[in-house]
Design a protein around this motif. Structure first.
Motif, short mmCIF file in Angstrom:
data_model
loop_
_atom_site.label_atom_id
_atom_site.label_comp_id
_atom_site.label_asym_id
_atom_site.label_seq_id
_atom_site.Cartn_x
_atom_site.Cartn_y
_atom_site.Cartn_z
N PHE A 524 0.86 -1.18 0.00
CA PHE A 524 0.00 0.00 0.00
C PHE A 524 0.90 1.23 0.00
O PHE A 524 1.68 1.45 0.93
CB PHE A 524 -0.89 -0.02 1.24
CG PHE A 524 -2.14 0.80 1.12
CD1 PHE A 524 -3.25 0.30 0.48
CD2 PHE A 524 -2.20 2.08 1.64
CE1 PHE A 524 -4.41 1.05 0.36
CE2 PHE A 524 -3.35 2.85 1.53
CZ PHE A 524 -4.47 2.33 0.89
N LEU A 525 0.80 2.04 -1.04
CA LEU A 525 1.78 3.11 -1.24
C LEU A 525 1.74 4.15 -0.12
O LEU A 525 2.79 4.62 0.32
CB LEU A 525 1.56 3.76 -2.60
CG LEU A 525 2.01 2.88 -3.77
CD1 LEU A 525 1.33 3.27 -5.06
CD2 LEU A 525 3.53 2.93 -3.92
N LEU A 526 0.56 4.54 0.34
CA LEU A 526 0.49 5.52 1.42
C LEU A 526 1.22 5.03 2.65
O LEU A 526 2.00 5.78 3.27
CB LEU A 526 -0.97 5.84 1.76
CG LEU A 526 -1.17 6.79 2.94
CD1 LEU A 526 -0.60 8.17 2.64
CD2 LEU A 526 -2.64 6.88 3.32
N CYS A 527 1.00 3.78 3.05
CA CYS A 527 1.67 3.23 4.23
C CYS A 527 3.18 3.18 4.03
O CYS A 527 3.95 3.36 4.98
CB CYS A 527 1.14 1.83 4.53
SG CYS A 527 -0.61 1.79 4.96
N SER A 528 3.61 2.94 2.81
CA SER A 528 5.04 2.91 2.52
C SER A 528 5.66 4.29 2.74
O SER A 528 6.76 4.42 3.29
CB SER A 528 5.25 2.45 1.08
OG SER A 528 4.61 1.21 0.83
N LEU A 560 2.69 8.58 -12.38
CA LEU A 560 1.39 8.36 -11.74
C LEU A 560 1.43 7.12 -10.84
O LEU A 560 2.03 6.10 -11.17
CB LEU A 560 0.30 8.17 -12.79
CG LEU A 560 0.06 9.35 -13.74
CD1 LEU A 560 -1.02 8.97 -14.74
CD2 LEU A 560 -0.31 10.61 -12.98
N PHE A 561 0.73 7.24 -9.71
CA PHE A 561 0.54 6.12 -8.79
C PHE A 561 -0.93 5.72 -8.76
O PHE A 561 -1.81 6.59 -8.71
CB PHE A 561 0.92 6.50 -7.36
CG PHE A 561 2.37 6.74 -7.12
CD1 PHE A 561 3.27 5.69 -7.08
CD2 PHE A 561 2.83 8.03 -6.89
CE1 PHE A 561 4.61 5.92 -6.82
CE2 PHE A 561 4.17 8.26 -6.62
CZ PHE A 561 5.06 7.20 -6.59
N SER A 562 -1.17 4.42 -8.69
CA SER A 562 -2.48 3.94 -8.27
C SER A 562 -2.43 3.78 -6.75
O SER A 562 -1.64 4.44 -6.08
CB SER A 562 -2.83 2.62 -8.97
OG SER A 562 -1.90 1.61 -8.59
N GLU A 563 -3.26 2.91 -6.21
CA GLU A 563 -3.34 2.75 -4.76
C GLU A 563 -2.30 1.78 -4.22
O GLU A 563 -1.71 2.00 -3.16
CB GLU A 563 -4.74 2.26 -4.39
CG GLU A 563 -5.01 2.19 -2.90
CD GLU A 563 -6.43 1.74 -2.61
OE1 GLU A 563 -6.98 2.16 -1.58
OE2 GLU A 563 -7.00 0.96 -3.41
N GLN A 564 -2.06 0.67 -4.94
CA GLN A 564 -1.24 -0.42 -4.42
C GLN A 564 -0.34 -0.97 -5.52
O GLN A 564 -0.49 -0.63 -6.70
CB GLN A 564 -2.14 -1.54 -3.88
CG GLN A 564 -3.07 -1.10 -2.77
CD GLN A 564 -3.90 -2.25 -2.24
OE1 GLN A 564 -3.41 -3.09 -1.49
NE2 GLN A 564 -5.16 -2.30 -2.62
N VAL A 565 0.57 -1.85 -5.10
CA VAL A 565 1.48 -2.50 -6.04
C VAL A 565 1.51 -3.99 -5.73
O VAL A 565 1.71 -4.38 -4.56
CB VAL A 565 2.91 -1.92 -5.93
CG1 VAL A 565 3.88 -2.70 -6.83
CG2 VAL A 565 2.92 -0.44 -6.29
N LEU A 573 -2.11 -1.65 -8.80
CA LEU A 573 -3.46 -2.15 -8.53
C LEU A 573 -4.29 -1.04 -7.90
O LEU A 573 -3.76 -0.12 -7.28
CB LEU A 573 -3.42 -3.35 -7.58
CG LEU A 573 -2.77 -4.64 -8.09
CD1 LEU A 573 -2.63 -5.64 -6.95
CD2 LEU A 573 -3.59 -5.24 -9.22
N GLY A 574 -5.60 -1.16 -8.03
CA GLY A 574 -6.50 -0.20 -7.40
C GLY A 574 -6.74 1.02 -8.26
O GLY A 574 -6.17 1.19 -9.34
N ASN A 575 -7.65 1.85 -7.78
CA ASN A 575 -8.07 3.03 -8.54
C ASN A 575 -6.91 3.98 -8.78
O ASN A 575 -5.99 4.09 -7.97
CB ASN A 575 -9.21 3.72 -7.81
CG ASN A 575 -10.50 2.94 -7.92
OD1 ASN A 575 -10.98 2.66 -9.00
ND2 ASN A 575 -11.06 2.56 -6.79
N THR A 576 -6.98 4.66 -9.94
CA THR A 576 -5.85 5.48 -10.39
C THR A 576 -6.33 6.72 -11.10
O THR A 576 -7.42 6.70 -11.69
CB THR A 576 -4.96 4.63 -11.33
OG1 THR A 576 -3.71 5.26 -11.54
CG2 THR A 576 -5.63 4.43 -12.69
#
Length: 598
Positions: A524-528, A560-565, A573-576
């Motif tokens: 999860f990119l935010l948590c990262s 650009l980032f989506s929500e997850q990798v 993965l996830g909305n973008t």
């Protein structure tokens, strides 16, 4: 046709609506009225749901190579196709209003998609495939040839006009399919204008002039913003993405452009993120303050106060529509097979019905951050909102809720929710001198301290050596990294140091990603980016910078980032594009600039 990867898409915006265009030149998502409206192109979620392809005939074959990039500080995307016959550039944009500059961007967007083809070398045969399908693919329009060589498509409430400069178009039964050749130096411009069948007709524009105006509008906008910190080459594009996700008419920031892109391919965690979450509010405000300017932050704040309205006994919803709508009742689109077969496809988001105890804490944290801008004495509307949210937390903090990740399972006593209840009471105490005679900082302080004691007692798991996701649980959750960011505990506190280390060891991965929990199949990119902030706050600035660069490396080729990798394939993965991922990058970059940032 093989479905493009999520990372294959570029993002266009006019700050009212947004579109996604693939590397091979297909616009597979566009909701032209507003971000959370109905799509006229939705091939992203179903092969028969509409698209607008423009690219070399036989694209993807041997000898075909693609390069693309945004014009600096804009969301105008230039894609260069190199083919055995020659090279051609396609520049895509959602049009700004003629003459719009700086903060006028998006206020009166005309609803026009611009596509300009430029021959660079040789002679390239291009294919145009215009297949509009309004209402997320439910409607097949009638198409009519127009005297000026354009084509009118109309169905239900939607009218679209597709025109080309110097190229007459001819309507098929339900699509426009044509081929044409472009030589070096030749330019062909297309405009696709949206309007209402029974309202304002589509606006006719000159595509080349409008493209130039749109680039100037974006450039003028970014010239009003400065960023003095580290990694400006990453922060400025992320700030531009946040601007592109901002619905200019209200100031609300959409969580993402899309609905129902899956967190796991073939899974059912596919939600509609085209709305604005109050939970994201404080993080968004921090990012806007760092990388944009007070104008955006203040407009977003005004939107929140109007959306919440007078506070009663019912919990404040976590999510609103972009003009403050509350009822976002969710429904399923059974006619759409979903991205990669991931069902269901949802429109609307039933999270608006959930009890989310963390919401007031996010809002009051933002009020505290903006306190100097808001003045020594708050106006009546702001004062009532702060008082109402504070008293709501005082009465409800001990209840269970659905948590930061909006589980659709049973309510629990989530750690992050309780910490943000503490945040609400703490910031209310600090703001008490601006709240008038109804402020009760002594009582609020008692409740604040009670919440803190409860979190320290019930949230800490001695055996694991970490704060866990919920009271009495042994399950790790990366939301525990949020504690030092809210200043509930300093990152240097022994319990926090231990939590950071355990989360990094158990939920982290070699490529810098952090999962939300042990069974989460994706990073999860935010948590990262939260982990980056925590490491910086513990004084590990070199490690934090190295981690930041690894996580930032998961962006696609246009940033650009989506929500997850996906941990196995590295696929997004996830909305973008996902606002929180770009917010996380901006806030982490500034934390690396100033580890003591409050």
């Amino acid at each position: 046709m093989e479905q493009p990867a999520i990372s294959d898409y570029g993002f266009l915006s006019d700050c009212r609506s947004g579109a996604l265009v693939s590397r091979d030149g297909s616009v597979d998502w566009w909701c032209p009225d507003r971000f959370d409206g109905s799509a006229v192109f939705a091939r992203l979620l179903g092969p028969d749901a509409g698209h607008f392809q423009l690219g070399p005939v036989g694209a993807g074959g041997a000898g075909h190579r693609v390069e693309r990039a945004y014009h600096p500080d804009t969301l105008v995307l230039r894609t260069v196709h190199h083919t055995p016959e020659g090279s051609v550039a396609v520049t895509d944009a959602l049009a700004a209003e003629v003459g719009a500059r700086a903060h006028e961007l998006g206020m009166n967007s005309p609803g026009v998609l611009i596509r300009v083809v430029e021959g660079l070398s040789g002679r390239v045969r291009m294919g145009l495939d215009f297949v509009p399908r309004p209402e997320h693919g439910l409607l097949t329009p009638y198409l009519y040839d127009q005297p000026d060589g354009s084509v009118l498509a109309t169905a239900g409430p939607v009218a679209l006009v597709l025109g080309a400069r110097g190229l007459p178009l001819r309507a098929g039964r339900d699509s426009v399919r044509q081929e044409f050749e472009v030589s070096a130096g030749q330019v062909v411009g297309f405009h696709l204008a949206y309007g209402g069948t029974y309202g304002e007709p589509p606006v006719r524009v000159d595509p080349l002039t409008t493209l130039a105006e749109t680039i100037q509008a974006w450039e003028a906008y970014r010239e009003t913003h400065t960023y003095p910190g580290r990694y400006p080459e990453l922060v400025r594009p992320s700030a531009t993405v946040l601007t592109g996700l901002t619905y200019a008419r209200s100031g609300a920031v959409a969580a993402a452009l899309t609905t129902s892109l899956p967190e796991k391919l073939g899974g059912d965690r596919n939600y509609d993120y085209r709305y604005s979450w109050l939970r994201d509010f404080a993080m968004t405000m921090r990012a806007l303050w760092v990388a944009a300017c007070p104008h955006e932050a203040s407009r977003l704040f005004a939107w929140v106060t109007r959306s919440i309205g007078r506070i009663g006994d019912e919990p404040v919803p976590v999510v609103f529509g972009l003009e403050g709508e509350r009822d976002l009742t969710e429904h399923v689109c059974p006619h759409m097979p979903g991205y990669g077969g991931s069902l269901p496809v949802r429109v609307g988001n039933d999270a608006w019905r959930q009890r989310q105890l963390d919401v007031p804490g996010e809002v009051l944290a933002a009020v505290w951050r903006l306190r100097d801008y808001l003045g020594d004495t708050f106006d009546e509307e702001l004062r009532e909102m702060v008082l109402g949210l504070t008293e709501q937390v005082a009465c409800t903090w001990h209840l269970p809720d659905r948590g930061m990740w909006e589980t659709r399972e049973d309510e629990r006593h989530y750690l992050s929710s309780k910490v943000l209840c503490w945040t609400a009471m703490d910031r209310a105490v600090l703001l008490a001198d601006r709240l008038g005679a109804q402020a009760d900082p002594r009582r609020w302080a008692v409740i604040r301290d009670e919440i803190r004691d409860t979190v320290l007692r019930e949230g800490w798991n001695e055996r694991i050596g970490a704060f866990t996701g919920a009271f009495g649980s042994a399950e790790l959750d990366a939301s525990a990294l949020f504690l030092p960011i809210t200043h509930f505990l300093p990152a240097t506190d022994p319990r926090m140091r231990s939590t950071i280390a355990v989360v990094e060891r158990e939920l982290g991965t070699e490529d810098g990603l952090v999962r939300r929990w042990n069974t989460d199949p994706a990073g999860f990119l935010l948590c990262s980016f939260w982990l980056v902030e925590c490491l910086a706050m513990t004084g590990q600035r070199r490690r934090a910078a190295e981690l930041f660069e690894r996580v930032a490396g998961h962006a696609n080729d246009v940033g650009l980032f989506s929500e997850q990798v996906d941990l196995g394939t590295g696929a997004q993965l996830g909305n973008t594009p996902q606002a929180l991922s770009h917010i996380g990058l901006i806030n982490a970059a500034w934390r690396l600039t100033d580890p003591n940032w409050y």
